[in-house]
Design a protein around this motif. Structure first.
Motif, PDB file in Angstrom:
ATOM      1  N   VAL A  86      38.354  31.057  19.737  1.00 57.80           N
ATOM      2  CA  VAL A  86      37.690  31.016  21.045  1.00 57.80           C
ATOM      3  C   VAL A  86      38.702  30.733  22.147  1.00 57.80           C
ATOM      4  O   VAL A  86      39.547  29.843  22.025  1.00 57.80           O
ATOM      5  CB  VAL A  86      36.580  29.946  21.068  1.00 57.80           C
ATOM      6  N   ARG A  87      38.603  31.513  23.217  1.00 64.41           N
ATOM      7  CA  ARG A  87      39.407  31.292  24.414  1.00 64.41           C
ATOM      8  C   ARG A  87      38.472  31.187  25.618  1.00 64.41           C
ATOM      9  O   ARG A  87      37.440  31.857  25.666  1.00 64.41           O
ATOM     10  CB  ARG A  87      40.385  32.445  24.648  1.00 64.41           C
ATOM     11  N   GLU A  88      38.861  30.367  26.579  1.00 63.14           N
ATOM     12  CA  GLU A  88      38.122  30.266  27.837  1.00 63.14           C
ATOM     13  C   GLU A  88      38.994  30.808  28.965  1.00 63.14           C
ATOM     14  O   GLU A  88      40.199  30.566  28.995  1.00 63.14           O
ATOM     15  CB  GLU A  88      37.727  28.825  28.123  1.00 63.14           C
ATOM     16  N   GLN A  89      38.365  31.532  29.869  1.00 66.34           N
ATOM     17  CA  GLN A  89      39.082  32.111  31.005  1.00 66.34           C
ATOM     18  C   GLN A  89      38.439  31.621  32.299  1.00 66.34           C
ATOM     19  O   GLN A  89      37.524  32.247  32.825  1.00 66.34           O
ATOM     20  CB  GLN A  89      39.046  33.647  30.939  1.00 66.34           C
ATOM     21  N   GLY A 204      35.626  45.616  50.226  1.00 63.09           N
ATOM     22  CA  GLY A 204      35.108  46.823  49.610  1.00 63.09           C
ATOM     23  C   GLY A 204      34.745  46.694  48.148  1.00 63.09           C
ATOM     24  O   GLY A 204      34.318  47.662  47.524  1.00 63.09           O
ATOM     25  N   ASN A 205      34.922  45.507  47.546  1.00 60.08           N
ATOM     26  CA  ASN A 205      34.579  45.310  46.148  1.00 60.08           C
ATOM     27  C   ASN A 205      33.099  45.003  45.980  1.00 60.08           C
ATOM     28  O   ASN A 205      32.433  44.564  46.914  1.00 60.08           O
ATOM     29  CB  ASN A 205      35.404  44.170  45.541  1.00 60.08           C
ATOM     30  N   SER A 206      32.588  45.206  44.789  1.00 64.51           N
ATOM     31  CA  SER A 206      31.192  44.894  44.516  1.00 64.51           C
ATOM     32  C   SER A 206      30.984  43.389  44.469  1.00 64.51           C
ATOM     33  O   SER A 206      31.843  42.625  44.019  1.00 64.51           O
ATOM     34  CB  SER A 206      30.772  45.505  43.177  1.00 64.51           C
ATOM     35  N   SER A 207      29.828  42.954  44.927  1.00 58.72           N
ATOM     36  CA  SER A 207      29.473  41.538  44.862  1.00 58.72           C
ATOM     37  C   SER A 207      28.877  41.167  43.512  1.00 58.72           C
ATOM     38  O   SER A 207      28.593  39.998  43.264  1.00 58.72           O
ATOM     39  CB  SER A 207      28.485  41.193  45.980  1.00 58.72           C
ATOM     40  N   TRP A 208      28.680  42.156  42.643  1.00 58.36           N
ATOM     41  CA  TRP A 208      28.134  41.921  41.308  1.00 58.36           C
ATOM     42  C   TRP A 208      29.268  41.851  40.278  1.00 58.36           C
ATOM     43  O   TRP A 208      30.390  42.293  40.525  1.00 58.36           O
ATOM     44  CB  TRP A 208      27.174  43.045  40.913  1.00 58.36           C
ATOM     45  N   CYS A 209      28.959  41.277  39.118  1.00 61.28           N
ATOM     46  CA  CYS A 209      29.866  41.344  37.962  1.00 61.28           C
ATOM     47  C   CYS A 209      31.228  40.732  38.264  1.00 61.28           C
ATOM     48  O   CYS A 209      32.279  41.290  37.914  1.00 61.28           O
ATOM     49  CB  CYS A 209      30.040  42.791  37.511  1.00 61.28           C
ATOM     50  N   LEU A 210      31.230  39.560  38.894  1.00 61.31           N
ATOM     51  CA  LEU A 210      32.499  38.959  39.314  1.00 61.31           C
ATOM     52  C   LEU A 210      33.353  38.563  38.113  1.00 61.31           C
ATOM     53  O   LEU A 210      34.583  38.685  38.147  1.00 61.31           O
ATOM     54  CB  LEU A 210      32.225  37.747  40.207  1.00 61.31           C
ATOM     55  N   GLY A 211      32.713  38.082  37.050  1.00 61.04           N
ATOM     56  CA  GLY A 211      33.473  37.686  35.869  1.00 61.04           C
ATOM     57  C   GLY A 211      34.114  38.854  35.155  1.00 61.04           C
ATOM     58  O   GLY A 211      35.282  38.780  34.737  1.00 61.04           O
ATOM     59  N   SER A 212      33.383  39.946  35.008  1.00 60.37           N
ATOM     60  CA  SER A 212      33.966  41.110  34.331  1.00 60.37           C
ATOM     61  C   SER A 212      35.018  41.788  35.203  1.00 60.37           C
ATOM     62  O   SER A 212      35.999  42.339  34.686  1.00 60.37           O
ATOM     63  CB  SER A 212      32.877  42.097  33.919  1.00 60.37           C
ATOM     64  N   GLN A 213      34.839  41.732  36.530  1.00 62.23           N
ATOM     65  CA  GLN A 213      35.892  42.253  37.399  1.00 62.23           C
ATOM     66  C   GLN A 213      37.186  41.464  37.214  1.00 62.23           C
ATOM     67  O   GLN A 213      38.277  42.038  37.154  1.00 62.23           O
ATOM     68  CB  GLN A 213      35.454  42.183  38.867  1.00 62.23           C
ATOM     69  N   TYR A 214      37.044  40.130  37.115  1.00 62.04           N
ATOM     70  CA  TYR A 214      38.230  39.291  36.919  1.00 62.04           C
ATOM     71  C   TYR A 214      38.858  39.564  35.562  1.00 62.04           C
ATOM     72  O   TYR A 214      40.091  39.719  35.446  1.00 62.04           O
ATOM     73  CB  TYR A 214      37.848  37.813  37.035  1.00 62.04           C
ATOM     74  N   TRP A 215      38.024  39.652  34.521  1.00 67.21           N
ATOM     75  CA  TRP A 215      38.552  39.906  33.171  1.00 67.21           C
ATOM     76  C   TRP A 215      39.288  41.243  33.113  1.00 67.21           C
ATOM     77  O   TRP A 215      40.347  41.354  32.482  1.00 67.21           O
ATOM     78  CB  TRP A 215      37.406  39.875  32.157  1.00 67.21           C
ATOM     79  N   ALA A 216      38.745  42.259  33.771  1.00 65.69           N
ATOM     80  CA  ALA A 216      39.362  43.583  33.735  1.00 65.69           C
ATOM     81  C   ALA A 216      40.760  43.575  34.343  1.00 65.69           C
ATOM     82  O   ALA A 216      41.628  44.368  33.959  1.00 65.69           O
ATOM     83  CB  ALA A 216      38.481  44.592  34.458  1.00 65.69           C
ATOM     84  N   ALA A 222      45.633  38.979  26.060  1.00 62.64           N
ATOM     85  CA  ALA A 222      46.529  39.828  26.838  1.00 62.64           C
ATOM     86  C   ALA A 222      46.686  41.181  26.159  1.00 62.64           C
ATOM     87  O   ALA A 222      46.865  41.269  24.942  1.00 62.64           O
ATOM     88  CB  ALA A 222      47.893  39.144  26.980  1.00 62.64           C
ATOM     89  N   GLY A 223      46.588  42.242  26.955  1.00 66.12           N
ATOM     90  CA  GLY A 223      46.723  43.582  26.419  1.00 66.12           C
ATOM     91  C   GLY A 223      45.579  44.007  25.522  1.00 66.12           C
ATOM     92  O   GLY A 223      45.744  44.906  24.692  1.00 66.12           O
ATOM     93  N   TYR A 224      44.430  43.404  25.700  1.00 67.45           N
ATOM     94  CA  TYR A 224      43.293  43.629  24.799  1.00 67.45           C
ATOM     95  C   TYR A 224      42.918  45.109  24.696  1.00 67.45           C
ATOM     96  O   TYR A 224      42.875  45.830  25.698  1.00 67.45           O
ATOM     97  CB  TYR A 224      42.073  42.840  25.285  1.00 67.45           C
ATOM     98  N   GLN A 289      36.499  50.434  32.855  1.00 66.75           N
ATOM     99  CA  GLN A 289      37.708  50.613  33.660  1.00 66.75           C
ATOM    100  C   GLN A 289      38.901  49.912  33.026  1.00 66.75           C
ATOM    101  O   GLN A 289      40.045  50.354  33.194  1.00 66.75           O
ATOM    102  CB  GLN A 289      37.476  50.079  35.074  1.00 66.75           C
ATOM    103  N   ALA A 290      38.638  48.834  32.287  1.00 72.71           N
ATOM    104  CA  ALA A 290      39.717  48.086  31.633  1.00 72.71           C
ATOM    105  C   ALA A 290      40.175  48.742  30.336  1.00 72.71           C
ATOM    106  O   ALA A 290      41.063  48.227  29.659  1.00 72.71           O
ATOM    107  CB  ALA A 290      39.256  46.662  31.344  1.00 72.71           C
ATOM    108  N   GLY A 291      39.589  49.882  29.981  1.00 74.08           N
ATOM    109  CA  GLY A 291      40.025  50.601  28.804  1.00 74.08           C
ATOM    110  C   GLY A 291      39.158  50.441  27.584  1.00 74.08           C
ATOM    111  O   GLY A 291      39.522  50.893  26.492  1.00 74.08           O
ATOM    112  N   VAL A 292      37.977  49.791  27.747  1.00 73.27           N
ATOM    113  CA  VAL A 292      37.046  49.619  26.638  1.00 73.27           C
ATOM    114  C   VAL A 292      35.769  50.388  26.981  1.00 73.27           C
ATOM    115  O   VAL A 292      34.895  49.868  27.687  1.00 73.27           O
ATOM    116  CB  VAL A 292      36.710  48.128  26.403  1.00 73.27           C
ATOM    117  N   PRO A 293      35.644  51.649  26.554  1.00 72.77           N
ATOM    118  CA  PRO A 293      34.442  52.419  26.884  1.00 72.77           C
ATOM    119  C   PRO A 293      33.199  51.712  26.354  1.00 72.77           C
ATOM    120  O   PRO A 293      33.081  51.484  25.151  1.00 72.77           O
ATOM    121  CB  PRO A 293      34.682  53.766  26.201  1.00 72.77           C
ATOM    122  N   THR A 294      32.287  51.382  27.265  1.00 73.26           N
ATOM    123  CA  THR A 294      31.210  50.458  26.933  1.00 73.26           C
ATOM    124  C   THR A 294      29.842  51.067  27.195  1.00 73.26           C
ATOM    125  O   THR A 294      29.625  51.709  28.229  1.00 73.26           O
ATOM    126  CB  THR A 294      31.358  49.151  27.743  1.00 73.26           C
TER     127      THR A 294
END
Length: 341
Positions: A86-89, A204-216, A222-224, A289-294
């Motif tokens: 487990v890692r916390e970000q 110009g960024n979305s106000s939604w999904c702030l955590g996934s935007q940061y993770w991306a 690293a390099g996930y 966008q981070a390279g993990v087709p979801t």
């Protein structure tokens, strides 16, 4: 989470039930058609229901609140108890209304050394206001039983089941549980006309999904890399229906086909509808966008022009709408998908 169209500018029960940990005895296996006779463990819907209730018992998990911190700590401890890495970000962000928040993405890995990986995403925060409600209720926080808690619970139960398997009965892929924070503190033009979206106006960024935007932008690990991801969002309500969402189809069509065909094989076509619907803005936009087709699995009304069910962003999103049958349909389908890799 919100719809992208037509606005393209926006890319207890008894207390013991709420506090008890589900049994950690070896999971039963689920029978499937003979042509696909893998030894797939059984997804325990009672356990997933209890995990949903446990999160709701903390109260609304709004960033910067005590309930949010306590629930996050519980999720970390639970995943560690399952033996996952487990890692916390932690991260800081500003919301559309100018609030500075402290967020935390939680990443847990099953079989962390496996070369092939699949990511299971969910958001664990709740929206700070039930703005789709009428009158005084629209400023109240919401329980987020389906919108958030059921998704996390499904991921937790899959992690629990996998952790009980001997090496000889493990799937051929590593599985990563990615719990994203601050997904739901976004601006909704239809219900918040009295407010301004300061964040989008600023950069110009979305106000939604702030955590996934940061993770991306700051991948953990690293390099996930993963072959694909599955996003759970609103997967616990009675009579839940899951359509084939536009962004998922555009970026991960083969995975959509895999999930929906597997659901049909298991007898869950009443839940997983072979119906294509328009794109929505959700965490899967940024994980892709981070390279993990979801692929996004979320509750979509099967008829009419509404993107979301009536409980969405209202105080009606509480434990009274949670149904074990829906949890089972989603959880068992995804377990089957993992074991068929």
């Amino acid at each position: 989470m919100k719809n992208l169209f037509p606005r393209l500018s926006l890319l207890a029960a008894a207390l013991t039930l709420l506090t008890a940990c589900p049994s950690e005895k070896p999971a039963e296996t689920t029978s499937i058609p003979a042509a696909h006779a893998l030894k797939v463990p059984s997804f325990n819907a009672d356990s997933a229901y209890a995990y949903t209730a446990r999160q709701v018992a903390f109260g609304p998990r709004v960033p910067n609140s005590k309930a949010h911190v306590a629930c996050g700590n519980y999720l970390v401890a639970t995943l560690k108890r399952f033996g996952l890495t487990v890692r916390e970000q932690p991260f800081q962000a500003m919301t559309f209304d100018g609030t500075q928040i402290s967020g935390r993405n939680i990443i847990a890995q099953y079989q962390p050394t496996a070369a092939r990986r699949v990511a299971l995403f969910a958001h664990w925060d709740t929206r700070p206001f039930a703005d789709a409600d009428k009158g005084a209720k629209k400023n109240k926080p919401m329980d987020g039983a389906s919108d958030g808690a059921s998704a996390v619970a499904t991921a937790l139960e899959i992690a629990r089941v996998l952790s009980l398997q001997p090496d000889s009965l493990a799937p051929n892929v590593g599985v990563d549980i990615m719990l994203m924070d601050a997904e739901d503190w976004g601006y909704e033009a239809d219900t918040q006309t009295e407010k301004k979206d300061q964040l989008s106006e600023a950069d110009g960024n979305s106000s939604w999904c702030l955590g996934s935007q940061y993770w991306a932008k700051h991948l953990v690990p690293a390099g996930y890399k993963a072959e694909y991801g599955i996003l759970f969002d609103m997967v616990g309500a009675k009579d839940g229906r899951f359509t084939r969402e536009g962004t998922s189809l555009n970026n991960a069509r083969s995975v959509v086909d895999k999930i929906w065909n597997t659901a049909a094989k298991l007898g869950y076509s009443d839940y997983f509808l072979f119906k294509d619907t328009s794109a929505i803005l959700d965490d899967h936009v940024y994980t892709t966008q981070a390279g993990v087709p979801t692929v996004d699995i979320y509750d979509h009304p099967p008829f009419g022009d509404q993107f979301f069910p009536p409980y969405h962003h209202t105080t009606a999103d509480n434990m009274s709408i949670i149904d074990r049958k829906t949890l089972k349909a989603v959880g068992q389908t995804v377990l089957q998908v993992l074991y068929e890799e």
